[in-house]
Design a protein around this motif. Structure first.
Motif, PDB file in Angstrom:
ATOM      1  N   ARG A 169       0.823  -1.196   0.000  1.00  0.00           N
ATOM      2  CA  ARG A 169       0.000   0.000   0.000  1.00  0.00           C
ATOM      3  C   ARG A 169       0.869   1.262   0.000  1.00  0.00           C
ATOM      4  O   ARG A 169       0.365   2.361   0.179  1.00  0.00           O
ATOM      5  N   THR A 170       2.166   1.109  -0.166  1.00  0.00           N
ATOM      6  CA  THR A 170       3.018   2.281  -0.313  1.00  0.00           C
ATOM      7  C   THR A 170       3.187   2.586  -1.794  1.00  0.00           C
ATOM      8  O   THR A 170       2.808   1.796  -2.652  1.00  0.00           O
ATOM      9  N   ARG A 171       3.778   3.746  -2.047  1.00  0.00           N
ATOM     10  CA  ARG A 171       3.984   4.163  -3.432  1.00  0.00           C
ATOM     11  C   ARG A 171       4.761   3.096  -4.206  1.00  0.00           C
ATOM     12  O   ARG A 171       4.383   2.712  -5.307  1.00  0.00           O
ATOM     13  N   MET A 172       5.838   2.615  -3.585  1.00  0.00           N
ATOM     14  CA  MET A 172       6.661   1.623  -4.257  1.00  0.00           C
ATOM     15  C   MET A 172       5.869   0.338  -4.518  1.00  0.00           C
ATOM     16  O   MET A 172       5.903  -0.224  -5.616  1.00  0.00           O
ATOM     17  N   ILE A 200       2.574  -0.093  -4.714  1.00  0.00           N
ATOM     18  CA  ILE A 200       1.514   0.114  -5.706  1.00  0.00           C
ATOM     19  C   ILE A 200       2.116   0.124  -7.099  1.00  0.00           C
ATOM     20  O   ILE A 200       1.582  -0.458  -8.040  1.00  0.00           O
ATOM     21  N   THR A 201       3.281   0.757  -7.216  1.00  0.00           N
ATOM     22  CA  THR A 201       3.961   0.813  -8.511  1.00  0.00           C
ATOM     23  C   THR A 201       4.322  -0.588  -8.989  1.00  0.00           C
ATOM     24  O   THR A 201       4.121  -0.932 -10.153  1.00  0.00           O
ATOM     25  N   ALA A 206       1.217  -2.342 -10.118  1.00  0.00           N
ATOM     26  CA  ALA A 206       0.668  -1.770 -11.353  1.00  0.00           C
ATOM     27  C   ALA A 206       1.482  -2.236 -12.552  1.00  0.00           C
ATOM     28  O   ALA A 206       0.924  -2.571 -13.596  1.00  0.00           O
ATOM     29  N   ARG A 252       3.070  -4.978 -12.830  1.00  0.00           N
ATOM     30  CA  ARG A 252       2.737  -6.375 -13.077  1.00  0.00           C
ATOM     31  C   ARG A 252       1.462  -6.471 -13.917  1.00  0.00           C
ATOM     32  O   ARG A 252       1.375  -7.219 -14.872  1.00  0.00           O
ATOM     33  N   ILE A 265       6.624   4.419 -15.438  1.00  0.00           N
ATOM     34  CA  ILE A 265       7.206   3.407 -14.555  1.00  0.00           C
ATOM     35  C   ILE A 265       8.093   2.490 -15.391  1.00  0.00           C
ATOM     36  O   ILE A 265       7.678   2.041 -16.449  1.00  0.00           O
ATOM     37  N   LEU A 279      -5.959  -0.120 -15.926  1.00  0.00           N
ATOM     38  CA  LEU A 279      -5.694  -1.412 -15.291  1.00  0.00           C
ATOM     39  C   LEU A 279      -7.064  -2.020 -15.024  1.00  0.00           C
ATOM     40  O   LEU A 279      -7.702  -1.707 -14.029  1.00  0.00           O
ATOM     41  N   GLU A 321       2.018   8.259  -8.977  1.00  0.00           N
ATOM     42  CA  GLU A 321       3.316   7.809  -9.464  1.00  0.00           C
ATOM     43  C   GLU A 321       4.210   8.984  -9.854  1.00  0.00           C
ATOM     44  O   GLU A 321       5.343   9.094  -9.410  1.00  0.00           O
ATOM     45  N   PRO A 362       9.722   6.527  -1.372  1.00  0.00           N
ATOM     46  CA  PRO A 362       9.068   5.370  -1.978  1.00  0.00           C
ATOM     47  C   PRO A 362       8.197   4.594  -1.003  1.00  0.00           C
ATOM     48  O   PRO A 362       7.320   3.847  -1.419  1.00  0.00           O
ATOM     49  N   ARG A 402       6.151   5.881   1.207  1.00  0.00           N
ATOM     50  CA  ARG A 402       4.987   6.621   1.686  1.00  0.00           C
ATOM     51  C   ARG A 402       3.724   5.799   1.458  1.00  0.00           C
ATOM     52  O   ARG A 402       3.512   5.245   0.387  1.00  0.00           O
ATOM     53  N   LEU A 403       2.877   5.788   2.493  1.00  0.00           N
ATOM     54  CA  LEU A 403       1.654   4.983   2.422  1.00  0.00           C
ATOM     55  C   LEU A 403       0.564   5.707   1.653  1.00  0.00           C
ATOM     56  O   LEU A 403       0.448   6.927   1.710  1.00  0.00           O
ATOM     57  N   LEU A 404      -0.214   4.900   0.955  1.00  0.00           N
ATOM     58  CA  LEU A 404      -1.356   5.436   0.229  1.00  0.00           C
ATOM     59  C   LEU A 404      -2.337   6.097   1.187  1.00  0.00           C
ATOM     60  O   LEU A 404      -2.719   5.526   2.196  1.00  0.00           O
TER      61      LEU A 404
END
Lengths: 343, 534
Positions: free
Chosen positions: A209-212, A214-215, A218, A220, A231, B369, B384, B397, B399-401
């Protein structure tokens, strides 16, 4: 044939295995076996194997599929364990040192593995299998030649080369299992190991659930979408591979302390297979997995392994647990691969 | 090779073919016939229904998996239904593909006679069956020679296919089809797309020659000058309907182009005037984009602050390549000034960070998606590229949503764009085409771009929903002051919302026209027959 929705969502294989497990338990009750002991053993094995199963999740979420290269991270963890044993560090500190060294090795190893997987796109599972085999064989030479000196580790005759199995008795055997251990209705629960396992599950859940995270997920889902969003999916795949390798390094240290032995040489060779069977039984596919799949799958598969041996030997005076393990494990992997071919 | 039975008999007849995909009618009763000895050209824009028609004719599985079709196909006067491509070939339909279906490691003659090799019995085959008969090499070479000669290809029939020039491969494909003894109908699907101009001319000559020998030919192409050069009859498809069968001797390229893209019902736009001296928000010079099928050769273009610029043109001429190239999705060369700064090409990340956004023509592949929720689809690009919708945390990187912020924003977008959904957590896959497109627009808007590229905004969307999507774009431009570049195959919609319309022909801008220019001017520009206008 239309199945009821809840059945379809639960999945036929998962259902069959759950029924099989229920039957085993029923037989155990009927033959007056030590039910509490069986349940307790099951829980111990869930904690012991759980992190290795969890290690597969980032790889699936990152688009690499089933990480058959798990032995790579396992080797990193083993090197950490052996170094800490050689130094004679005991207890939690020893586990911490083993894990720390394991992680430090797993990061570059995972990065290299990820790089390799990017160059062999589409064949990740096969490449992972071969890489695992190659690394295990290479490390067998290392175990034999590495300059470890602690007399409890090396062969008694000759004084060179590590033994195949190193006992952790009195060093950090079951340190986590006993930490926070408690008993409910006569069932002994290894609290510490479960806390570590569930804690890591929570951290991985949080990571996605972090930016990394989620990236990674996504990229995948759709390479072309990812590119349009700026990305680099090659980078996210490497990140996912590193995470998977690091988790398997931690996983083997926790496994060893619970098991009481560090197993070297060819022991890591086939360790990816039961872990993969676990997550698949839990309901994961080659392209999608959740923490829930990890938990449910580990519980079902490990419980069957625990219960099958005593129950079957009681009933038919023989051991089919190893046979059952191989059938379920490899059957499950085959089944999952046939599912991906269709979608 | 069959001699013509009697010139003029219909080899193929399609009678009111209807095909629906998920209640979306893509063929609305198409009828056409191809006589022996004639070349019948089938033209139409992307999405007009040509591929679906060919899939039906060729018995492709996709047709049967989606519920089959209605209507009747007659081949040589007999009703036929093909459930597989093999059945269609068996019945005598030959296909020359866009992509070559040749085995590179096999010799030319082996490719031509593949699976139809002339054979001789031998000892093993007498015992174990005809499958083991030996190949009659001299006869195979002779047959292949004859077929190659009939398409005017003078190469040795015994060399491997690998390494031959692309043009030769195309002719070998044709030779293979011509060699089939029961050939009743020959389909050419965009055969000149990969050929050089001389090879293309040679191919057209061979087509004429084959027709003269009595073959029935169905010719599918985007190149209208080729159609006029060889076709005996023309059928124009648009939106799954036959919209015209102009006589090739009495029509022009411009007229066919007009039929293909359709007349505007009424030009509703209030044309706004942007002085040419208005500061361009983006200036493109000599842009070249290597996008397969939509190559851009040399485009120079300035988009003025606040306008809606349309990019039109026939499929395959490169109109889609412009936006894709600038956004960095396909390799591009050239000089682009954006916001008074030199803008780096081939770096998708830079595009988003500098305030460009893109609603892709490929909604399912690039735009969305499908398995993820509406809210995540809307937030993802901004999350992003700009780090929005995240909780603060020292490590970027990790940081939580911020789920609350993401949901609030999604609800706001759902409201303002009127996305019809059960809620922001619904999977995008479950939305209708129009609503999916709105999600794409919402994501682009979330980036708060200075310049937004929108490609094929209404492709694959129900007629009713098209107007809604266009209205969303118009409002985005007027109320939020976003400069828009809209690329579309539908000229009518460009003329309805744009301030200027650029027409692309063979990878270059043929003309930039005001939306109320006469139909003929657009037709000419699309046919490449006009100099720089307006």
């Amino acid at each position: 044939m239309k199945l009821p929705t809840f059945l379809r969502e639960f999945g036929i294989p998962r259902l069959l295995i759950a029924v099989f497990l229920a039957v085993l338990f029923a037989v155990a009750v009927a033959t007056h076996m030590d039910l509490r002991g069986l349940i307790s053993d099951s829980i111990v094995r869930v904690g012991r194997n759980g992190i290795l199963v969890l290690a597969l999740l980032p790889a699936i979420q990152g688009g690499i599929g089933l990480n058959f290269g798990l032995p790579l991270g396992i080797i990193c963890g083993l090197v950490g364990a052996v170094i800490s044993l050689n130094a004679g560090v005991q207890g939690i500190a020893g586990i911490g040192m083993a894990t720390g060294i394991g992680i430090a090795l797993a990061i570059p190893a995972g990065a290299g593995y990820g790089w390799l997987l990017n160059r062999t796109r589409g064949q990740e599972m096969m490449v992972g299998t071969y890489l695992g085999f190659a690394i295990v064989s290479m490390m067998s030479v290392f175990w034999l030649l590495a300059p470890f000196t602690n007399p409890t580790l090396v062969w008694a005759i000759g004084g060179r080369g590590l033994r195949t199995t190193l006992s952790l008795g009195g060093i950090y055997d079951k340190v986590l299992d006993r930490w926070l251990e408690f008993t409910v209705a006569g069932v002994r629960v290894p609290g510490g190991t479960l806390v570590v396992f569930l804690g890591l599950c929570f951290l991985v859940w949080l990571f996605f659930r972090t930016r990394m995270g989620i990236t990674i997920a996504a990229a995948r889902s759709s390479t072309r979408f990812a590119r349009a969003a700026g990305i680099s999916d090659e980078r996210t795949r490497v990140q996912a591979t590193i995470l998977s390798t690091v988790l398997s390094a931690i996983g083997i240290v926790v496994f060893s302390q619970s098991y009481g032995f560090v197993q070297l040489y060819t022991a890591p060779l086939l360790m990816a297979f039961p872990a993969i069977a676990c997550i698949l039984i839990g309901g994961a596919s080659v392209t999608r997995a959740t923490i829930g799949h990890v938990l449910v799958g580990t519980f079902l598969f490990q419980s069957i392994l625990t219960v099958a041996l005593p129950v079957t030997s009681q009933v038919i005076q023989g051991d089919i647990s190893e046979t059952a393990r191989l059938i379920i494990q490899n059957g499950m992997i085959l089944y999952a691969l046939t599912r991906t071919a269709r979608t | 090779m069959t001699p013509p039975i009697a010139a003029g008999d219909p080899a193929l007849e399609l009678r009111s073919i209807i095909k629906e995909y998920d209640a979306n009618r893509v063929l609305k009763g198409v009828s056409l016939s191809v006589r022996e000895g004639e070349i019948h050209a089938l033209v139409g824009e992307n999405g007009a229904g040509k591929s679906t028609l060919m899939n039906i004719l060729f018995g492709m599985p996709v047709i049967w998996e989606t519920g089959g079709y209605e209507g009747e196909i007659l081949l040589g006067g007999k009703p036929v239904t093909f459930h597989s491509p093999a059945a269609a070939m068996e019945a005598g339909i030959g296909m020359v593909h866009q992509e070559f279906m040749l085995l590179p490691g096999f010799r030319v003659a082996e490719n031509i006679k593949l699976n139809r090799e002339p054979t001789l019995p031998n000892a093993a085959s007498r015992v174990l069956g005809a499958k083991l008969e030996s190949v009659d090499v001299p006869k195979m070479r002779a047959d292949a020679r004859r077929a190659l000669d009939s398409v005017g290809l003078g190469i040795d029939e015994w060399v491997p296919v690998a390494g031959l020039p692309v043009g030769h491969m195309q002719f070998i494909e044709i030779a293979r089809e011509v060699d089939k003894a029961n050939l009743k109908l020959l389909i050419f699907d965009e055969p000149t797309a990969v050929l050089t101009e001389t090879d293309a001319e040679k191919l057209l000559a061979i087509m004429r020659d084959l027709a003269k020998k009595g073959h029935a030919i169905l010719f599918i192409t985007h190149r209208l000058d080729e159609v006029l050069a060889v076709a005996d009859r023309i059928t124009v498809l648009r939106d799954g309907e036959v919209v015209g069968t102009p006589d090739p001797k009495a029509t022009t390229v411009a007229r066919i182009a007009e039929l293909m893209v359709g007349r505007p019902a009424a030009v509703t736009a209030q044309r706004r005037f942007f002085a040419p001296s208005t500061e361009p928000v983006i200036a493109v010079e000599h842009l070249k984009v290597d996008m397969p099928g939509e190559r851009v050769d040399d485009v120079s273009l300035a988009v003025r602050q606040g306008e809606i610029l349309g990019i039109g043109g026939l499929a395959g001429h490169g109109k889609l390549g412009i936006a894709n190239g600038i956004m960095g999705l396909y390799p591009a060369w050239g000089r682009v000034i954006f916001g008074e700064k030199l803008y780096p090409l081939n770096e998708p990340r830079q595009a988003l960070e500098r305030g460009l956004a893109f609603v892709s023509e490929d909604r399912r592949g690039v735009g969305l998606l499908p398995e993820e929720s509406i809210e995540l689809n809307i937030a993802l690009s901004a999350l992003e590229a700009q780090g929005r919708f995240l909780h603060p945390f020292p490590l970027q990187p990790l940081r939580l949503l911020n789920h609350g912020a993401m949901r609030a924003h999604a609800l706001e977008m759902i409201r303002s764009l009127d996305i019809r959904t059960t809620g922001p957590a619904q999977q995008v896959r479950r939305l209708s085409g129009g609503n999916q497109q709105k999600v794409c627009v919402a994501r682009a808007m979330t980036l708060q771009p200075r310049l937004l590229f929108v490609s094929e905004p209404t492709r694959g969307i129900d007629v009713g929903a098209k107007e809604l999507v266009l209205e969303v774009l118009r409002r985005l431009n007027r109320d939020k002051d976003v400069t828009l570049v809209v690329t579309s195959s539908e000229l009518a919609e460009l003329r309805a919302i744009c301030d200027r319309v650029a027409i692309v022909y063979r990878g270059k801008i043929a003309a930039i026209l005001p939306p109320d220019a006469p139909d003929a001017a657009f037709g000419l520009a699309m046919a490449g027959e006009s100099a720089q206008a307006a």
